[in-house]
Design a protein around this motif. Structure first.
Motif, PDB file in Angstrom:
ATOM      1  N   TYR A 152     -14.884  -6.672  -4.192  1.00  0.00           N
ATOM      2  CA  TYR A 152     -14.437  -5.409  -3.584  1.00  0.00           C
ATOM      3  C   TYR A 152     -15.405  -4.794  -2.577  1.00  0.00           C
ATOM      4  CZ  TYR A 152     -10.947  -5.160  -7.337  1.00  0.00           C
ATOM      5  OH  TYR A 152      -9.919  -5.417  -8.203  1.00  0.00           O
TER       6      TYR A 152
ATOM      7  N   GLU B 153       7.618  -9.239  12.821  1.00  0.00           N
ATOM      8  CA  GLU B 153       6.376  -9.297  13.604  1.00  0.00           C
ATOM      9  C   GLU B 153       6.572  -8.684  14.984  1.00  0.00           C
ATOM     10  OE1 GLU B 153       4.414 -13.064  13.702  1.00  0.00           O
ATOM     11  OE2 GLU B 153       4.357 -13.236  11.511  1.00  0.00           O
TER      12      GLU B 153
ATOM     13  N   LYS C  24      -3.081  -0.851   2.871  1.00  0.00           N
ATOM     14  CA  LYS C  24      -3.247  -1.788   3.986  1.00  0.00           C
ATOM     15  C   LYS C  24      -1.882  -2.004   4.623  1.00  0.00           C
ATOM     16  CE  LYS C  24      -6.958  -4.413   1.738  1.00  0.00           C
ATOM     17  NZ  LYS C  24      -7.424  -5.774   1.389  1.00  0.00           N
TER      18      LYS C  24
ATOM     19  N   ILE D  13     -15.224   0.257  -1.315  1.00  0.00           N
ATOM     20  CA  ILE D  13     -14.322   0.149  -2.462  1.00  0.00           C
ATOM     21  C   ILE D  13     -15.051  -0.306  -3.722  1.00  0.00           C
ATOM     22  CG2 ILE D  13     -12.181  -0.923  -3.242  1.00  0.00           C
ATOM     23  CD1 ILE D  13     -11.914   0.960  -0.808  1.00  0.00           C
TER      24      ILE D  13
ATOM     25  N   ASN E 192       5.308 -11.839   3.680  1.00  0.00           N
ATOM     26  CA  ASN E 192       5.402 -12.245   2.277  1.00  0.00           C
ATOM     27  C   ASN E 192       6.161 -11.215   1.456  1.00  0.00           C
ATOM     28  OD1 ASN E 192       3.895 -14.484   2.909  1.00  0.00           O
ATOM     29  ND2 ASN E 192       1.988 -13.738   2.017  1.00  0.00           N
ATOM     30  N   LEU E 193       5.906  -9.937   1.721  1.00  0.00           N
ATOM     31  CA  LEU E 193       6.598  -8.879   0.977  1.00  0.00           C
ATOM     32  C   LEU E 193       8.086  -8.884   1.327  1.00  0.00           C
ATOM     33  CD1 LEU E 193       4.200  -5.777   0.974  1.00  0.00           C
ATOM     34  CD2 LEU E 193       4.210  -7.807  -0.484  1.00  0.00           C
TER      35      LEU E 193
ATOM     36  N   THR F 184      -6.529  -1.499  -1.225  1.00  0.00           N
ATOM     37  CA  THR F 184      -7.849  -2.110  -1.380  1.00  0.00           C
ATOM     38  C   THR F 184      -8.224  -2.268  -2.852  1.00  0.00           C
ATOM     39  OG1 THR F 184      -8.728   0.116  -1.148  1.00  0.00           O
ATOM     40  CG2 THR F 184      -8.772  -1.273   0.809  1.00  0.00           C
ATOM     41  N   ARG F 185      -7.501  -1.559  -3.705  1.00  0.00           N
ATOM     42  CA  ARG F 185      -7.683  -1.653  -5.158  1.00  0.00           C
ATOM     43  C   ARG F 185      -6.463  -1.042  -5.813  1.00  0.00           C
ATOM     44  NH1 ARG F 185     -12.587   2.838  -5.178  1.00  0.00           N
ATOM     45  NH2 ARG F 185     -11.300   4.551  -4.398  1.00  0.00           N
ATOM     46  N   ASN F 186      -6.427  -0.990  -7.154  1.00  0.00           N
ATOM     47  CA  ASN F 186      -5.195  -0.594  -7.842  1.00  0.00           C
ATOM     48  C   ASN F 186      -4.943   0.899  -7.921  1.00  0.00           C
ATOM     49  OD1 ASN F 186      -4.546  -3.225  -8.276  1.00  0.00           O
ATOM     50  ND2 ASN F 186      -5.379  -3.309 -10.345  1.00  0.00           N
TER      51      ASN F 186
ATOM     52  N   GLU G  27      -8.378   1.381 -13.104  1.00  0.00           N
ATOM     53  CA  GLU G  27      -7.189   0.521 -13.068  1.00  0.00           C
ATOM     54  C   GLU G  27      -7.488  -0.873 -12.527  1.00  0.00           C
ATOM     55  OE1 GLU G  27      -3.306   2.187 -12.303  1.00  0.00           O
ATOM     56  OE2 GLU G  27      -4.219   4.084 -11.719  1.00  0.00           O
ATOM     57  N   ASP G  28      -8.735  -1.145 -12.219  1.00  0.00           N
ATOM     58  CA  ASP G  28      -9.052  -2.423 -11.591  1.00  0.00           C
ATOM     59  C   ASP G  28      -9.792  -3.402 -12.482  1.00  0.00           C
ATOM     60  OD1 ASP G  28      -9.530  -0.301  -8.953  1.00  0.00           O
ATOM     61  OD2 ASP G  28      -8.132  -1.990  -8.802  1.00  0.00           O
TER      62      ASP G  28
ATOM     63  N   GLU H  14      -8.459 -10.688   2.531  1.00  0.00           N
ATOM     64  CA  GLU H  14      -8.383 -11.152   3.928  1.00  0.00           C
ATOM     65  C   GLU H  14      -9.092 -12.496   4.098  1.00  0.00           C
ATOM     66  OE1 GLU H  14      -8.922  -8.094   3.000  1.00  0.00           O
ATOM     67  OE2 GLU H  14      -7.441  -6.880   4.069  1.00  0.00           O
TER      68      GLU H  14
ATOM     69  N   PHE I 257      -6.879 -15.142   2.426  1.00  0.00           N
ATOM     70  CA  PHE I 257      -5.762 -15.373   3.342  1.00  0.00           C
ATOM     71  C   PHE I 257      -6.189 -16.300   4.477  1.00  0.00           C
ATOM     72  CE2 PHE I 257      -2.706 -14.837   6.588  1.00  0.00           C
ATOM     73  CZ  PHE I 257      -3.316 -14.317   7.721  1.00  0.00           C
TER      74      PHE I 257
ATOM     75  N   SER J 256       0.921 -13.977  -2.499  1.00  0.00           N
ATOM     76  CA  SER J 256       1.667 -13.179  -1.519  1.00  0.00           C
ATOM     77  C   SER J 256       0.774 -12.110  -0.907  1.00  0.00           C
ATOM     78  CB  SER J 256       2.933 -12.568  -2.131  1.00  0.00           C
ATOM     79  OG  SER J 256       2.592 -11.636  -3.114  1.00  0.00           O
TER      80      SER J 256
ATOM     81  N   ARG K 232       6.590  -2.130  -2.377  1.00  0.00           N
ATOM     82  CA  ARG K 232       5.294  -2.639  -2.793  1.00  0.00           C
ATOM     83  C   ARG K 232       4.233  -2.167  -1.820  1.00  0.00           C
ATOM     84  NH1 ARG K 232       3.531  -8.825  -4.490  1.00  0.00           N
ATOM     85  NH2 ARG K 232       1.483  -8.216  -5.274  1.00  0.00           N
TER      86      ARG K 232
ATOM     87  N   TYR L 160      -2.792 -12.297  -1.617  1.00  0.00           N
ATOM     88  CA  TYR L 160      -4.136 -12.878  -1.643  1.00  0.00           C
ATOM     89  C   TYR L 160      -5.109 -12.024  -2.435  1.00  0.00           C
ATOM     90  CZ  TYR L 160      -1.714 -15.410   1.913  1.00  0.00           C
ATOM     91  OH  TYR L 160      -0.755 -16.126   2.577  1.00  0.00           O
TER      92      TYR L 160
ATOM     93  N   GLU M 161       9.630 -11.549  -0.584  1.00  0.00           N
ATOM     94  CA  GLU M 161       9.759 -11.103  -1.974  1.00  0.00           C
ATOM     95  C   GLU M 161      10.975 -10.201  -2.131  1.00  0.00           C
ATOM     96  OE1 GLU M 161       5.764 -10.542  -4.347  1.00  0.00           O
ATOM     97  OE2 GLU M 161       6.560  -8.566  -3.834  1.00  0.00           O
TER      98      GLU M 161
ATOM     99  N   LEU N   2       0.083  -8.683   9.003  1.00  0.00           N
ATOM    100  CA  LEU N   2       1.309  -9.305   9.518  1.00  0.00           C
ATOM    101  C   LEU N   2       1.820 -10.354   8.540  1.00  0.00           C
ATOM    102  CD1 LEU N   2       2.485  -8.493  12.159  1.00  0.00           C
ATOM    103  CD2 LEU N   2       1.215 -10.309  13.278  1.00  0.00           C
ATOM    104  N   HIS N   3       0.911 -11.197   8.108  1.00  0.00           N
ATOM    105  CA  HIS N   3       1.304 -12.292   7.239  1.00  0.00           C
ATOM    106  C   HIS N   3       1.784 -11.780   5.887  1.00  0.00           C
ATOM    107  CE1 HIS N   3       1.082 -16.654   6.326  1.00  0.00           C
ATOM    108  NE2 HIS N   3       1.025 -16.204   5.097  1.00  0.00           N
ATOM    109  N   VAL N   4       1.043 -10.831   5.334  1.00  0.00           N
ATOM    110  CA  VAL N   4       1.419 -10.304   4.020  1.00  0.00           C
ATOM    111  C   VAL N   4       2.708  -9.503   4.120  1.00  0.00           C
ATOM    112  CG1 VAL N   4       0.675  -8.799   2.130  1.00  0.00           C
ATOM    113  CG2 VAL N   4      -0.946 -10.378   3.174  1.00  0.00           C
TER     114      VAL N   4
ATOM    115  N   LEU O  28      -3.945  -9.686  11.416  1.00  0.00           N
ATOM    116  CA  LEU O  28      -3.326 -10.953  11.012  1.00  0.00           C
ATOM    117  C   LEU O  28      -2.953 -10.944   9.531  1.00  0.00           C
ATOM    118  CD1 LEU O  28      -5.302 -13.706  12.947  1.00  0.00           C
ATOM    119  CD2 LEU O  28      -2.942 -12.944  13.283  1.00  0.00           C
ATOM    120  N   TYR O  29      -3.842 -10.420   8.730  1.00  0.00           N
ATOM    121  CA  TYR O  29      -3.557 -10.335   7.291  1.00  0.00           C
ATOM    122  C   TYR O  29      -2.336  -9.461   7.057  1.00  0.00           C
ATOM    123  CZ  TYR O  29      -4.067  -8.783   2.423  1.00  0.00           C
ATOM    124  OH  TYR O  29      -3.828  -8.463   1.107  1.00  0.00           O
TER     125      TYR O  29
ATOM    126  N   VAL P 242       0.239  -2.656  -0.757  1.00  0.00           N
ATOM    127  CA  VAL P 242      -0.958  -3.491  -0.855  1.00  0.00           C
ATOM    128  C   VAL P 242      -2.135  -2.613  -0.461  1.00  0.00           C
ATOM    129  CG1 VAL P 242      -2.113  -5.571  -0.032  1.00  0.00           C
ATOM    130  CG2 VAL P 242       0.372  -5.541  -0.267  1.00  0.00           C
TER     131      VAL P 242
ATOM    132  N   THR Q 201     -11.950   0.985  -9.852  1.00  0.00           N
ATOM    133  CA  THR Q 201     -11.557   2.157 -10.644  1.00  0.00           C
ATOM    134  C   THR Q 201     -11.156   1.707 -12.044  1.00  0.00           C
ATOM    135  OG1 THR Q 201      -9.195   1.982 -10.180  1.00  0.00           O
ATOM    136  CG2 THR Q 201     -10.540   3.162  -8.563  1.00  0.00           C
TER     137      THR Q 201
END
Lengths: 758, 287, 156
Positions: free
Chosen positions: A651, B254, B198, A670, B276-277, B190-192, A675-676, A731, A734, A610, B186, A612, B280, B271-273, B268-269, B188, A673
């Protein structure tokens, strides 16, 4: 061999200072009368400097200003080819190229002054990729944009294709990677009234800096003194770059008559200093009907940036490692390093091997799939065994336990069960799971005759305060140099760890044991240290002050007695190549490295379809490294290297625009961290290397080579898509998973280029 | 550090009336600064245009959370840590508590404020979609008094808002009407951790019989402001679950967003994600 | 603009400094008070090397204008070790190999002190979250997690 101190996780020598905030890094140091320096840099990728204007509103008379005209010696950052100017003089060849230097007593006054220097350029055509460079429409370096090329050949490649049951091709690429040491680059330079120059700084190689300063200033070598400060991470990023920064601070110090401190902030450090070479590798592989490798034709290319710097040596290591840990009856590697108009790329842990090994190990999975063998079985049939020859025709005389390690790695990760389990799970789940492996090697020390050329000198001395001191130019930047060298000396001399200390590194007093790079410190420097220590013991025996069978107390007493009688007690020893090491630089053939560490890494991943995004659920790093000198430090090296390689794979993307890094902030570049990252499970095997200290082989760079291909192999298995490029971002996944001819998917680069956006 | 501290004035009048009095006296001259997690980054990069700042940090009038039956009033000076620690926020407004927990780092949560986040107006701010679906109101204070506006009217363009030159946000008002709703959010990134979004979707929904009785959706990082997805909501209202519903809802989404390509991701990413959310969310709503 | 007097306590000692109000707390600690244990790694609140405790809360001192520290109680790495020796967190980091190059260490240790002060027996998830704002490039975090759990007395 049973050891007492070696093999034990003793406390780090500088540990307490680091934990209490007492360790002094370069920006923690100050000298009386010190002023601050900053750099004015090119804003274009290539062109002529037509005019330099000093803008209004700045009290220029308060500033020291240095240009290329102020350079007393040669305008060069002396390294290998000496093509890189210390300050641009008339022409710039990359964005961020240093043009002039400013210094002022008020650190805060510098950014406005830098911004107020207006430079007019006449731009020239610039190139920004390997492809553009090799097309040679624009020549930016030498005759053909090529810094260096190699041709490495074994056996008869051309005749192998006809016997192949399969011929499999693939092309793989890796991006630039920023070392991202948490402490940015920094130096302090002080010019003495009587013509001496002292430089302190965050660095790996004080004698590299020394050599560069001598060339730049024209000062006699004995007048230049370089002292590494406590260094907050390096990873290769402080191998050659500090020579540039030291040169700048020195020029300002010489012109102003004041000590000058120059510390880069993060944005400048990321935009202006070296990164890992981007690469492109093309594989063509011949395989026999029974799944054995017959031949490879490999084309390996790196992007070296605007000046040669270390591109030739990075290319060399990448070339030699391009065939990995396999038996190739025949193999040919053509490699070239290309010039582009970007800040020169440079040393970063692995030094060319992560690039070529990524391609190889990804390709091995591709080949395995093409010929219908499981990835592990294909490795099993082709890994090197004792007595076989590598791609450079080096016979490996020592035992190789790679096949056993493969079995162990599969067991540790429950590999086969998971492959089955995941295949079933993936049929219905939106969270695809995969497991991937990589088998690889890393040669320790300088390539071929490199160690002979370095001719490292190592010493030990009886310390005035009692005990023994290690004398080297090897630097500590977290990897444990101080600690393991003291362990080795203590073990050799029958002393306690606390009896041994390490002398502060200072080019005016330390022997030149070479740079702290290439995973050479434990294996090579440690070995010479053993010899020097034994020499010192022999000196004491020969002097009659020590019985040959004497123990620790008598040894320590004898040291003091000797000092009392003769003044100082110092013993030195030089590098001695192991016997039967022959390297042919022209044919690129022979004993490339004294020893190799061997490894099998396995990554288990989940790809969330969902978002990627890729999560690493488990990571096993199994390696054979000769001898574990310090279990905690050794494991720490592997864990840290794996973490950096996870960043490399998933990353860390450098976003370029006309040769300049535009995501030059920690917010936008990036790195993982807390958490990753998954728990990283580390396991060691030991097959002692006779010519390494206590059997040790190098380990610092090894963990950088394996994770990226293991992870991408896992992601490819999970998704059924052949991914061939890193960093692999959501990306990219995806785009590949939703590829629709009517609606062409965009990459980050093309999207940004189209928008002209930032 | 690319700014010269001597060129900046920072005053801390110490009480809300004193701050408002200063802003009334010299409207537009003083930039309010709360925890500084945004402005100090700009300052350090040499990009802070304002030269005169007035500190809102620690003003007790701004750093309180008052709960009554009718509404929850969150002082604009409350930090993300304050939000995470508040039991009413956790219970009644879980999307806001979640968003607070993934904003920056612990250190930045201890200093970043909800008011500062709103005024900064980054379309990527984590809390803003939650405020949209909860239909928050903002209390805007000046020396002239306090006025109340729906939060959805606050952002008027990219980093532009409805604040008068002498006004600050005093509080955020939330009405506890959503206990029975299915809630979803949710992000999204670049990392946790420590990631700029994004995209970030917040959703509240209620199903009656087998049809959607009420639905609220908001999304961040998909336009120049965070967006309340009204057309998508209209498409969903009163409908039962079906494959057609999902695809129509995606199309509606969209049509009402305008994601861009930037250094973090692609249009595009996103929009698509985002679709998806949304999928969900709907799966969870009907489950 | 003129300097102001700002008063605060650092590691139990009272200080009054004459500073520009927008000077970063990080710079005041390092330059005025010569407490160089707190580090600058990024200047943008991402790496956590500049982490200190301000009134018991973990903050990135590169993002705190010194005026906002007026009257605050600040704790830095230099104040952790006591007369009887190292703080348990420092000891745990030493024992477990939680520091390599050491540049992230002061911030990492302060973040750990903060975490354990609020959550004395953290789960691994809570440890990761508690340290999520402190970047380490050397260790891969593994042994830092060990050190935190060791200090919490819950390491197996």
């Amino acid at each position: 061999m049973q050891t007492r101190v070696v093999g034990v996780s003793v406390p780090r020598k500088e540990g307490v200072a680091k934990l209490t905030g007492q360790a002094r890094y370069i920006d923690d140091l100050s000298l009386p009368g010190m002023i601050f320096g900053a750099t004015v840099r090119s804003s274009i990728p290539r062109g002529a400097i037509e005019d330099i204007k000093f803008g209004e509103g700045i009290p220029w008379h308060e500033f020291t200003i240095v240009t290329a005209k102020d350079i007393p010696g040669r305008n060069v950052v002396s390294l290998i080819v000496d093509d890189q100017p210390c300050l641009a003089d008339g022409m710039v060849n990359h964005p961020e190229e240093p043009i002039l230097l400013l210094a002022h007593p008020d650190r805060h006054a510098l950014p406005a002054a830098v911004a107020a220097v207006k430079i007019c350029y006449k731009p020239a055509p610039s190139i920004h990729s390997i492809e553009e460079s090799e097309h040679r429409e624009v020549i930016i370096w030498g005759k053909d944009n090529i810094f260096k090329s190699f041709r490495m050949e074994k056996g008869d490649v051309d005749s192998a294709w006809k016997d192949a049951a399969w011929i499999v091709e693939g092309e793989y690429s890796t991006g630039a990677q920023e070392q991202l040491y948490i402490e940015p680059n920094g130096v302090i330079a002080q010019a003495g009234a009587t013509g001496g120059l002292t430089v302190w700084g965050s660095m790996q190689c004080p004698f590299y800096v020394h050599k560069a300063l001598v060339a730049l200033t024209g000062l006699p070598p004995e007048s230049v003194r370089v002292i590494p400060a406590e260094t907050g991470g390096a990873f290769g990023g402080k191998e050659e770059y500090p020579s540039m920064l030291a040169g700048h601070a020195s020029l300002l110090a010489m012109k102003s008559g004041r000590p000058v401190k120059m510390i880069y902030d993060r944005m400048e450090d990321m935009a202006a200093t070296t990164k890992r070479h981007p690469s492109r590798t093309r594989h063509r592989t011949a395989v026999s009907a029974d799944g054995k490798l017959l031949a490879a034709e490999i084309d390996f290319a790196t992007d070296g940036g605007a000046y040669a710097t270390l591109s030739s040596t990075v290319l060399s290591r990448g070339t030699i490692h391009a065939g990995g840990p396999y038996l190739w009856p025949s193999i040919r590697v053509h490699s070239k390093s290309y010039a582009t108009n970007t800040p020169p790329h440079g040393a970063f842990r692995g030094f060319g091997a992560p690039q070529s090994l990524f391609a190889l190990e990804r390709h091995m999975d591709v080949v395995a799939k093409a010929i219908g063998l499981p990835p592990d079985e294909f490795r099993r049939r082709n890994v090197l065994h004792q007595g076989m020859t590598t791609a450079t025709n080096q016979v490996i005389h020592d035992p190789i336990v790679l096949d056993q390690m493969l079995e162990r790695a599969l067991e540790l990760t429950d590999y086969h069960a998971k492959v089955k389990q995941f295949a079933e799970h993936n049929q219905t789940s939106t969270r695809k799971k995969g497991i991937g492996l990589a088998a690889f090697l890393h040669g320790a020390g300088f390539t071929g005759s490199g160690e002979r050329y370095l001719n490292a000198l190592v010493g030990v001395e009886a310390a005035a305060a009692g005990g023994v001191r290690v004398l080297v130019s090897s630097t500590e930047f977290g990897q444990g140099t101080n600690t393991i060298l003291c362990q080795i000396a203590a073990e050799t001399l029958g002393l306690e760890y606390d009896d041994v200390s390490i002398a502060p590194v200072d080019t005016s007093t330390s022997p030149n044991s070479g740079p702290t790079v290439a995973s050479r410190t434990a294996m090579i420097i440690g070995k010479i240290l053993q010899t020097a220590a034994l020499k010192m013991r022999q000196t004491l025996i020969d002097s009659g002050l020590l019985e040959p069978t004497a123990g620790r107390e008598q040894f320590l007493a004898a040291c003091q007695a000797y000092r009392k009688q003769f003044g100082e007690l110092q013993s030195f020893s030089r590098y001695e190549a192991a016997p039967n090491i022959f390297w042919n630089d022209e044919l690129y053939s022979g004993e490339a490295y004294g020893a190799y560490a061997w490894a099998v890494y396995v990554a288990e991943v989940t790809v969330d379809t969902s978002t990627y995004g890729v999560t690493i659920d488990d990571f096993v790093a199994l390696q054979e490294i000769g001898k574990v000198i310090h279990p905690i430090l050794a494991a720490g090296q592997i864990e840290g290297g794996v973490a950096q390689a996870i960043g490399y794979a998933l990353y860390e993307k450098v976003v370029w625009k006309d040769g300049r890094m535009i995501n030059n902030q920690m917010t936008n570049y990036i790195m993982p961290t807390a958490e990753d990252l998954p728990p990283i499970r580390v396991f060691f095997e030991e097959v002692p290397y006779q010519y390494g200290a206590y059997g040790a082989k190098g380990i610092g760079e090894l963990p950088m080579d394996g994770p990226a291909p293991a992870i991408i192999n896992a992601v490819s298995q999970a998704t059924g898509i052949n991914f061939t490029s890193i960093p692999l971002l959501p990306e990219d996944i995806f785009r590949a998973m939703t590829a629709n001819p009517e609606r062409p998917a965009e990459s980050l680069e093309t999207a940004l280029a189209a928008e002209g956006s930032q | 550090m690319r700014a010269h501290p001597s060129e900046y004035e920072l005053v801390a009048p110490g009480s809300l009336p004193a701050v408002l009095e200063l802003l009334a006296r010299e409207p537009g001259s003083w930039m309010p600064i709360a925890g500084g997690t945004e402005l100090m980054v700009q300052y350090g990069a040499g990009k802070l245009g304002a030269r005169k700042l007035v500190s809102l940090w620690g003003l007790p009038e701004l750093r309180s959370i008052e709960s009554s039956e009718q509404e929850l009033l969150i002082g604009a000076g409350c930090t993300y840590t304050d939000l995470r620690n508040d039991p009413v926020v956790a219970q009644q407004f879980p999307l806001l508590a979640r968003a607070a927990s993934w904003t920056g780092s612990i250190a930045n949560q201890n200093r970043g404020t909800l008011g500062g986040n709103i005024v900064n107006g980054s379309p990527a701010a984590d809390s803003l979609p939650a405020l949209l679906v909860y239909e928050a109101d903002l209390l805007l204070a000046s020396a002239r008094g306090t006025r109340r506006i729906p939060y959805v009217e606050f952002h008027t363009g990219y980093k532009q808002n409805n604040l008068a030159a002498d006004e600050i946000i005093r509080a955020i008002a939330l009405q506890p009407r959503f206990a029975a709703y299915h809630s979803y959010t949710r992000k999204v990134g670049t990392r946790n951790a420590q990631a700029i979004a994004k995209l970030c979707l917040a959703g509240l929904g209620k199903v009656s019989g087998n049809r959607i009785k009420d639905v609220r959706l908001a999304i961040g990082s998909m336009a120049v402001t965070p967006v309340r997805l009204r057309r998508t909501e209209e498409t969903l209202l009163g409908r039962p679950w079906s494959a057609a519903l999902i695809s129509e809802a995606r199309q509606a989404l969209e049509a009402e967003v305008a994601p861009i390509d930037d250094v973090r991701s692609t249009a595009l990413y996103r929009l698509h994600v985002a679709g998806n959310l949304l999928h969900e969310f709907l799966e969870g709503l009907f489950a | 603009m003129s300097k102001r007097e700002v008063s605060f306590t650092v590691n139990g000692a009272a200080h009054t400094v004459s500073v520009y109000p927008m000077e970063r707390l990080l710079d005041v600690l390092r330059c005025e008070l010569r407490l160089t244990g707190t580090k600058e790694g990024c200047g943008e609140g991402e790496c956590g090397s500049c982490s200190v405790l301000m009134n018991g809360e973990l903050v990135n001192s590169c993002l705190v204008p010194v005026l906002q520290a007026e009257g605050a109680t600040i704790a830095t790495i230099e104040g952790l070790a006591g007369e009887s020796g190292l703080h348990p967190v420092q000891q745990a980091f030493l024992k477990c190999g939680g520091a390599q190059c050491g540049i992230c260490t002061p911030g990492m240790v302060m973040a750990t002190v903060h975490l354990l002060g609020h959550t004395p027996a953290p789960t691994m998830e809570q440890v990761r979250e508690g340290l999520g704002g402190n970047l380490c490039r050397c260790t891969g975090y593994t042994r830092i997690f060990d050190a935190v759990l060791e200090a919490a007395g819950s390491r197996k």
